[in-house]
Enzyme design. Structure first.
Site, PDB file in Angstrom:
ATOM      1  N   CYS A   2       0.878  -1.175   0.000  1.00 13.05           N
ATOM      2  CA  CYS A   2       0.000   0.000   0.000  1.00 13.05           C
ATOM      3  C   CYS A   2       0.909   1.217   0.000  1.00 13.05           C
ATOM      4  CB  CYS A   2      -0.908   0.000   1.223  1.00 13.05           C
ATOM      5  SG  CYS A   2      -1.999   1.437   1.323  1.00 13.05           S
ATOM      6  N   GLU A 104      -3.840   1.113  -6.246  1.00 10.16           N
ATOM      7  CA  GLU A 104      -2.876   0.216  -6.874  1.00 10.16           C
ATOM      8  C   GLU A 104      -2.858   0.529  -8.376  1.00 10.16           C
ATOM      9  OE1 GLU A 104      -0.683  -1.481  -5.602  1.00 10.16           O
ATOM     10  OE2 GLU A 104      -1.344  -1.879  -3.548  1.00 10.16           O
TER      11      GLU A 104
END
Length: 208
Positions: A2, A104
C-alpha cells in the site's frame, strides 16, 4: 503493498467514526504519500482513544536516520511480530489508519491504470497500522534546516497481507482492513491480533 491512499473525509467524520474527542486540523488529501503527515488513531496513556498526526514510514527508536522510514511504509502481516523494525511496535503501539480508499496500479510503464479501491457503503474505513516515536539524534537537537535531523518524530506503517480474490488480478498484496467491531481489539496491545491480521475477506469496490 500500500503505497498511496485517499483521505477525503473531514475531521468531523473521523471523530465520529473512530470515537475520538478531537482531530487535528487537516485538509482533505486524495493522494497521501510516504513521508506525508496524516492522522492515525491510537490509545493514549489514559487508555482513551486519540487522533494524532504522524509521518508515514515507521522509524524505530534505534534508527540512525529519519529516512529509515522510507523503506518501512508497509509491514508484512506474516512477519510483523518478528521483524526488528516492527516487533516492538506490534507488541505495544498498534494504531488505526483512517482512509477513504487506497490505490494500486496495473499495466506497463507509460500506460499504467490507476485503481481506486474502497469498501462498499463505507466512505471512511480503517487500515491496521503500527506507530513509533523516533527520538532523533542527540547532536541534532535544535536543528532547523534539515528535516531529517528533527528530533521527536512520530511515525507509522500500514500492515499488508495476501490480496483477497477481488484484488488478486491487480496486486498480490493488500492492506489489512479492520472492521469497526474489531477496532478495540486491534488497539489493545494485550489482545491477540493474529486472527485480525489473517482476515482479508472484506468486500471491495474497484474503480479505474
Amino acid at each position: 503493498m500500500c503505497g498511496r491512499y485517499d483521505l477525503s473525509d473531514n475531521p468531523a467524520a473521523i471523530r465520529a467514526k473512530f470515537s475520538v474527542p478531537a482531530v487535528p486540523d487537516l485538509l482533505a488529501n486524495p493522494d497521501v504519500r510516504p513521508t506525508d503527515r496524516a492522522p492515525i488513531v491510537r490509545l493514549a496513556r489514559s487508555g482513551a482513544r486519540e487522533c494524532v498526526l504522524a509521518r508515514w514510514g515507521l522509524v524505530p527508536f534505534w534508527a540512525k536516520e529519519l529516512k529509515f522510514g522510507n523503506r518501512c511504509i508497509n509491514a508484512r502481516a506474516e512477519t510483523v511480530a518478528t521483524t526488528p523494525a516492527f516487533k516492538a511496535a506490534y507488541k505495544a503501539r498498534r494504531c488505526l489508519v483512517p482512509v477513504s480508499a487506497f490505490y494500486e496500479w496495473t499495466g506497463e510503464k507509460g500506460h499504467k491504470v490507476k485503481w481506486r479501491i474502497s469498501v462498499p457503503d463505507e466512505p471512511l474505513f480503517a487500515l491496521a497500522g503500527l506507530w513509533e516515536w523516533w527520538p532523533g539524534l542527540p547532536n541534532a537537537r535544535g536543528a532547523k534546516d534539515d528535516p531529517d535531523k528533527q528530533p521527536g518524530v512520530e511515525t507509522y506503517t500500514i500492515i499488508t497481507t495476501a490480496a483477497n480474490a477481488q484484488l488478486t488480478p491487480i496486486h498480490g498484496r493488500m492492506p489489512v482492513i479492520v472492521p469497526p467491531e474489531h477496532y478495540a481489539a486491534w488497539l489493545d496491545p494485550a489482545a491477540d491480533a493474529s486472527d485480525l491480521l489473517a482476515g482479508h475477506a472484506t468486500a471491495l469496490t474497484l474503480q479505474s
